[in-house]
Design a protein around this motif. Structure first.
Motif, PDB file in Angstrom:
ATOM      1  N   PRO A 239       0.890  -1.150  -0.172  1.00  0.00           N
ATOM      2  CA  PRO A 239      -0.023  -0.004  -0.023  1.00  0.00           C
ATOM      3  C   PRO A 239       0.827   1.265  -0.135  1.00  0.00           C
ATOM      4  O   PRO A 239       1.895   1.410   0.766  1.00  0.00           O
ATOM      5  CB  PRO A 239      -0.757  -0.241   1.446  1.00  0.00           C
ATOM      6  CG  PRO A 239      -0.973  -1.601   1.455  1.00  0.00           C
ATOM      7  CD  PRO A 239       0.448  -2.190   1.078  1.00  0.00           C
ATOM      8  N   GLY A 240       0.423   2.202  -0.891  1.00  0.00           N
ATOM      9  CA  GLY A 240       1.272   3.522  -1.039  1.00  0.00           C
ATOM     10  C   GLY A 240       2.290   3.478  -1.851  1.00  0.00           C
ATOM     11  O   GLY A 240       2.985   4.353  -2.073  1.00  0.00           O
ATOM     12  N   ALA A 241       2.753   2.209  -2.363  1.00  0.00           N
ATOM     13  CA  ALA A 241       4.019   2.246  -3.197  1.00  0.00           C
ATOM     14  C   ALA A 241       3.651   2.685  -4.670  1.00  0.00           C
ATOM     15  O   ALA A 241       2.311   2.561  -4.947  1.00  0.00           O
ATOM     16  CB  ALA A 241       4.452   0.771  -3.519  1.00  0.00           C
ATOM     17  N   ASP A 744       3.921  -9.341  -0.321  1.00  0.00           N
ATOM     18  CA  ASP A 744       4.299  -9.870  -1.665  1.00  0.00           C
ATOM     19  C   ASP A 744       3.785  -9.230  -2.804  1.00  0.00           C
ATOM     20  O   ASP A 744       4.367  -8.717  -3.657  1.00  0.00           O
ATOM     21  CB  ASP A 744       3.957 -11.432  -1.609  1.00  0.00           C
ATOM     22  CG  ASP A 744       4.493 -11.935  -3.101  1.00  0.00           C
ATOM     23  OD1 ASP A 744       5.731 -11.709  -3.290  1.00  0.00           O
ATOM     24  OD2 ASP A 744       3.294 -12.484  -3.733  1.00  0.00           O
ATOM     25  N   GLU A 745       2.476  -8.730  -2.470  1.00  0.00           N
ATOM     26  CA  GLU A 745       1.850  -7.869  -3.564  1.00  0.00           C
ATOM     27  C   GLU A 745       0.429  -7.309  -2.884  1.00  0.00           C
ATOM     28  O   GLU A 745      -0.231  -7.923  -1.909  1.00  0.00           O
ATOM     29  CB  GLU A 745       1.197  -8.713  -4.702  1.00  0.00           C
ATOM     30  CG  GLU A 745       0.593  -7.739  -5.648  1.00  0.00           C
ATOM     31  CD  GLU A 745       0.283  -8.759  -7.013  1.00  0.00           C
ATOM     32  OE1 GLU A 745       0.971  -8.852  -7.914  1.00  0.00           O
ATOM     33  OE2 GLU A 745      -0.677  -9.562  -6.815  1.00  0.00           O
ATOM     34  N   TYR A 746       0.210  -5.982  -3.188  1.00  0.00           N
ATOM     35  CA  TYR A 746      -1.246  -5.386  -2.664  1.00  0.00           C
ATOM     36  C   TYR A 746      -2.073  -5.125  -4.100  1.00  0.00           C
ATOM     37  O   TYR A 746      -1.530  -4.295  -5.100  1.00  0.00           O
ATOM     38  CB  TYR A 746      -0.782  -4.106  -1.916  1.00  0.00           C
ATOM     39  CG  TYR A 746      -2.093  -3.186  -1.738  1.00  0.00           C
ATOM     40  CD1 TYR A 746      -3.003  -3.817  -0.929  1.00  0.00           C
ATOM     41  CD2 TYR A 746      -2.104  -2.023  -2.067  1.00  0.00           C
ATOM     42  CE1 TYR A 746      -4.167  -2.957  -0.489  1.00  0.00           C
ATOM     43  CE2 TYR A 746      -3.564  -1.142  -2.042  1.00  0.00           C
ATOM     44  CZ  TYR A 746      -4.239  -1.713  -1.172  1.00  0.00           C
ATOM     45  OH  TYR A 746      -5.447  -1.104  -0.897  1.00  0.00           O
ATOM     46  N   GLU A 747      -3.197  -5.497  -4.137  1.00  0.00           N
ATOM     47  CA  GLU A 747      -3.979  -5.364  -5.318  1.00  0.00           C
ATOM     48  C   GLU A 747      -5.477  -4.952  -4.917  1.00  0.00           C
ATOM     49  O   GLU A 747      -5.959  -5.104  -4.088  1.00  0.00           O
ATOM     50  CB  GLU A 747      -4.085  -6.740  -6.114  1.00  0.00           C
ATOM     51  CG  GLU A 747      -5.222  -7.055  -7.215  1.00  0.00           C
ATOM     52  CD  GLU A 747      -5.070  -8.086  -7.772  1.00  0.00           C
ATOM     53  OE1 GLU A 747      -5.677  -8.275  -8.970  1.00  0.00           O
ATOM     54  OE2 GLU A 747      -4.681  -9.267  -7.121  1.00  0.00           O
ATOM     55  N   LEU A 748      -5.504  -4.004  -6.047  1.00  0.00           N
ATOM     56  CA  LEU A 748      -7.133  -3.452  -5.957  1.00  0.00           C
ATOM     57  C   LEU A 748      -7.877  -3.757  -7.289  1.00  0.00           C
ATOM     58  O   LEU A 748      -7.225  -3.721  -8.346  1.00  0.00           O
ATOM     59  CB  LEU A 748      -6.993  -1.893  -5.852  1.00  0.00           C
ATOM     60  CG  LEU A 748      -6.340  -1.255  -4.565  1.00  0.00           C
ATOM     61  CD1 LEU A 748      -6.307  -0.022  -4.811  1.00  0.00           C
ATOM     62  CD2 LEU A 748      -6.995  -1.577  -3.334  1.00  0.00           C
ATOM     63  N   GLU A 749      -9.039  -4.449  -6.829  1.00  0.00           N
ATOM     64  CA  GLU A 749      -9.814  -4.969  -7.964  1.00  0.00           C
ATOM     65  C   GLU A 749     -11.242  -4.224  -8.087  1.00  0.00           C
ATOM     66  O   GLU A 749     -11.933  -4.250  -6.980  1.00  0.00           O
ATOM     67  CB  GLU A 749     -10.065  -6.536  -8.002  1.00  0.00           C
ATOM     68  CG  GLU A 749     -10.554  -7.144  -9.339  1.00  0.00           C
ATOM     69  CD  GLU A 749     -10.600  -8.610  -9.396  1.00  0.00           C
ATOM     70  OE1 GLU A 749      -9.478  -9.257  -9.571  1.00  0.00           O
ATOM     71  OE2 GLU A 749     -11.598  -9.205  -8.840  1.00  0.00           O
ATOM     72  N   ARG A 750     -11.566  -4.082  -9.196  1.00  0.00           N
ATOM     73  CA  ARG A 750     -13.080  -3.481  -9.359  1.00  0.00           C
ATOM     74  C   ARG A 750     -13.711  -4.245 -10.397  1.00  0.00           C
ATOM     75  O   ARG A 750     -13.287  -4.111 -11.718  1.00  0.00           O
ATOM     76  CB  ARG A 750     -12.962  -2.150  -9.364  1.00  0.00           C
ATOM     77  CG  ARG A 750     -14.365  -1.320  -9.793  1.00  0.00           C
ATOM     78  CD  ARG A 750     -14.292   0.211  -9.906  1.00  0.00           C
ATOM     79  NE  ARG A 750     -15.577   0.621  -9.819  1.00  0.00           N
ATOM     80  CZ  ARG A 750     -15.859   2.128  -9.972  1.00  0.00           C
ATOM     81  NH1 ARG A 750     -15.056   2.864  -9.792  1.00  0.00           N
ATOM     82  NH2 ARG A 750     -16.975   2.395 -10.167  1.00  0.00           N
TER      83      ARG A 750
END
Length: 765
Positions: A239-241, A744-750
């Motif tokens: 988050p924030g990267a 490892d990963e931050y993902e936003l999905e819509r």
């Protein structure tokens, strides 16, 4: 099986002795006919041309039950039972937009809710309903039942001894039309237009009438289905990267459902025979296409991957049931036999082209990866029930019986070894033959023998019931890929009691308590080792898991409002014991140091509680007798501890809200109405991943014109606010990383979909 049979016979022994002692009294009353419970059938024109607004029914039984006739939902033209259930209290879904499949009653996982059809259990093996999406859980997907088959839906908030106890959150009973539901027939035809301007058809019909000595009902329906959606995923290191990449996806699910149902009821040899059955066939094709860009710069220079993922699905569900009842032994004795089957065949193909793997321009060095898999699942259940009811004294009835169930599930998952090659090869290697995956060739057999006894009665303003149910379960699990066979059995005593008291002719209060059970899912029982199933961690099932059990309490107040209206408030609490949670075995995982093998174990307790309010009434009190309003709101909460601390039960929504109205215009023979639905945020945490899900609001409207006594034309619009589903994923490699928040990963999905319009006509004959 011998052990559980002995337990069952021991539990029934007191009932047998009581029956023997009363033989003389029974013989004197043996010739009394059974009183029929059937009501006068509704005429087809009454069902097609609705002259009045339908409201939630008020029930007088001791156990808390909400009863909704199909008329309550019909004007918004639900396609499936799932679409109808969106409008009742405490029902949430964690489905894609425009879909309603696994019921999350009170926000809990679908396996906590018992789905009944005509009061009987049905096989459950919904695709994607398992712990890891393998489709091997015990949940039943209600989007398999076309709404046209339904007579009414009952929400059973608390358990009773004469029903299966696997209903921690409650039970939903979908009652199909029977032979006494209709006199005459009607046909239904129309079309649906979707956001991509595609049109699908819908056509069907139902007829009921006298045939020979009894009554027959037959119905058939063809329903075109389509769900075009768009998805956007944005991925970051944390988050924030800065953004790493983005993915644009189209997801179109196109299919056709074919359904048939029948019922025949007739007097026979001094008793009553009831035969019924339904069949649903589904053809469905899911086509997902996606494009991934580095740094979310959407041009050819930053094109990362192209992906084509297609799934071809073919499903068959059917059920046949017979019941015979006869006056004997001083009361009513009935025998039920049933057989149900669900078959699911899925073929999946995924083709991915990787770009930017080197400095060479397309197509040099670019790589294509192809994967193919097939899943075949067959779930069958045979059931039998012997039941006897008799009056003990004036106002007190004894009911006892024995239920038998044999469930068999066979699963075969095969895949083709990955086919990978680099461009510009003109001759890609051929696919190798399909091979069974680890744990992919397995069977699950469950045998139950459940005796029960229940007393119910009425005294003045008080109605009550109390009972005991003893559930015995033998489980045999076979994994033919190891190979191995595991046998286990367990037995659970389930008490229940309810009472309802009429304070006045309009006001009543009730309280109900019961112990219930949730059996372990197939995913958690299978001893196959699944590599990289939880992030980079492996998972192996535990065949020795015990079931979860829960003590529950429901208490509420209802008020009758005029002749048709009703308002109610209910509070509930569940104390769940032996929760099944993931645990770290300490063994190193397949990916090497820093990864582990996880399993499932019974550990700790959980609590679930909430408040449910519902209102369904005409506005007669303010002079608007042709206006009906509907409102239900459920506030839901829970607490459970996992390896990371306290959280709610996974994916439980904070609340569920439904509000709407119907305005009838008798002079014009017309009606219109609207309904709005919103469910709250849901959070899920497992090893390696944390997901927060939110949904936008869903607005639906209808316009109706009645022509004469036999024709109704209805236009409906759903998803008029272009509802969306938003998910945020926190992904981790190891449990240490998850504790330390090393992503490892931050993902936003819509995901979003557009409106759907239906134009439907019904003609009675």
């Amino acid at each position: 099986m011998k052990k559980t049979a002995l337990f069952a016979l021991a539990a029934l022994a007191p009932l047998t002795l009581a029956a023997t002692a009363s033989t003389a009294a029974w013989a004197a009353e043996a010739d009394a006919p059974i009183a029929t419970a059937a009501e006068t059938p509704a005429t087809a024109s009454e069902l097609v041309v609705q002259a009045q607004i339908a409201f939630r029914n008020r029930t007088d039984q001791a156990a808390p039950v909400l009863n909704y006739d199909l008329d309550y939902f019909q004007r918004f033209e639900p396609l499936t039972a799932g679409d109808a259930l969106k409008r009742v209290p405490s029902v949430a879904f964690l489905s894609d937009v425009l879909e309603s499949d696994g019921v999350r009653l009170r926000g809990l996982d679908p396996a906590y809710t018992q789905i009944l059809i005509n009061g009987e259990k049905v096989p459950g093996a919904g695709s994607g309903s398992g712990a890891f999406g393998s489709g091997a859980d015990s949940a039943f997907f209600v989007d398999r039942i076309p709404a046209e088959l339904i007579e009414r839906i009952e929400i059973v908030r608390s358990a009773s001894a004469n029903r299966s106890g696997d209903a921690v959150a409650g039970a939903i009973n979908i009652v199909l039309r029977d032979a006494y539901a209709l006199d005459g027939g009607f046909v239904r035809a129309g079309a649906l237009m979707f956001d991509d301007k595609r049109i699908r058809e819908t056509v069907g019909g139902v007829w009921g009438g006298q045939v020979g000595p009894g009554r027959l009902l037959v119905g058939a329906n063809l329903q075109g289905r389509r769900n075009p959606k768009n998805k956007l995923s944005l991925r970051y290191g944390e988050p924030g990267a800065p953004i790493d990449n983005s993915e644009l996806q189209t997801d179109v699910r196109n299919g056709t459902d074919y359904s048939f149902n029948t019922s025949y009821q007739t007097p026979l040899a001094g008793g009553d025979l009831d035969l019924s059955g339904f069949y649903v066939h589904t053809d469905r094709y899911q086509n997902e296409d996606s494009i991934e860009y580095n740094n979310d710069i959407r041009d050819n220079a930053h094109l990362s991957t192209l992906n084509d993922n297609d799934v071809d699905i073919e499903q068959d569900s059917y059920s046949v049931n017979g019941k015979y009842g006869h006056d004997m032994f001083g009361g009513q004795t009935s025998v039920k036999l049933g057989y149900a089957s669900f078959k699911d065949k899925e073929t999946e193909f995924e083709d991915e082209t990787e770009y930017l793997r080197d400095a060479a321009p397309y197509p040099d060095g670019d790589r294509i990866t192809r994967d193919k898999s097939r899943t075949e699942l067959e779930d069958t259940e045979f059931s039998a029930k012997l039941e006897h009811k008799r009056d003990l004294t004036d106002g007190v009835q004894l009911q006892f019986g024995l239920q038998y169930e044999k469930k068999q599930r066979d699963l075969l998952v095969t895949e083709v070894p990955r086919n990978r090659y680099s461009l510009p090869s003109a001759n890609p290697p051929a696919f190798k033959p399909y091979a069974v995956v680890d744990g992919g060739d397995a069977s699950f057999e469950q045998t139950r023998l459940d005796p029960y006894v229940m007393l119910d009665g009425k005294s003045g303003a008080l109605k009550w019931e109390a009972g005991l149910r003893y559930e015995t379960t033998d489980v045999t699990l076979r994994d033919r890929t190891v190979p191995s066979t595991t046998d286990t059995d367990y037995n659970v005593l389930l008490p229940s009691a309810s009472l309802r008291y009429n304070l006045t002719t309009e006001d009543q209060v009730y309280v109900s308590g019961a112990r219930t059970i949730r059996r372990p899912s197939f995913d958690y029982l299978s001893p196959a080792l699944l590599t990289a199933e939880l992030g980079d961690n492996d998972f192996i099932g535990n065949p020795r898991l015990k079931p979860e059990t829960a003590w529950g309490l429901d208490a509420g107040y209802e008020r009758r409002m005029g002749k048709q209206g009703v308002a109610g408030v209910n509070v509930f609490y569940r104390k769940v014991k032996d929760l099944i949670e993931l645990t770290n075995t300490g063994d190193e995982g397949d990916e090497g140091p820093g990864t582990f093998v996880y399993s499932a174990r019974n550990t700790g307790d959980g609590k679930v509680w909430g408040i449910e309010f519902d209102l369904s009434t005409p506005l007669t009190v303010i002079g608007l007798e042709n206006t009906g309003v509907f409102l239900n709101y459920s506030w839901l909460d829970s607490d459970v501890n996992d390896e990371f601390g306290s959280r709610k039960f996974n994916s439980q929504s904070d609340y569920v809200l439904n509000v709407g109205f119907i305005q009838d215009l008798p002079t014009w023979g017309a009606s219109f109405g609207a309904t709005y639905r919103k469910q709250g945020e849901a959070y899920s945490r497992v090893v390696g991943e944390e997901v927060t899900t939110t949904y936008g609001g869903d607005l639906e409207i209808f316009l109706e014109k009645r022509i004469g006594k036999d024709l109704t034309i209805r236009l409906t619009g759903s998803n008029l606010l272009d509802a969306n589903k938003k998910e945020s994923f926190n992904k981790f490699t190891t449990i240490e990383d998850q504790n330390d928040r090393n992503f490892d990963e931050y993902e936003l999905e819509r995901e979003n979909a557009g409106p759907v319009f239906q134009l439907i006509a019904r003609l009675a004959f």
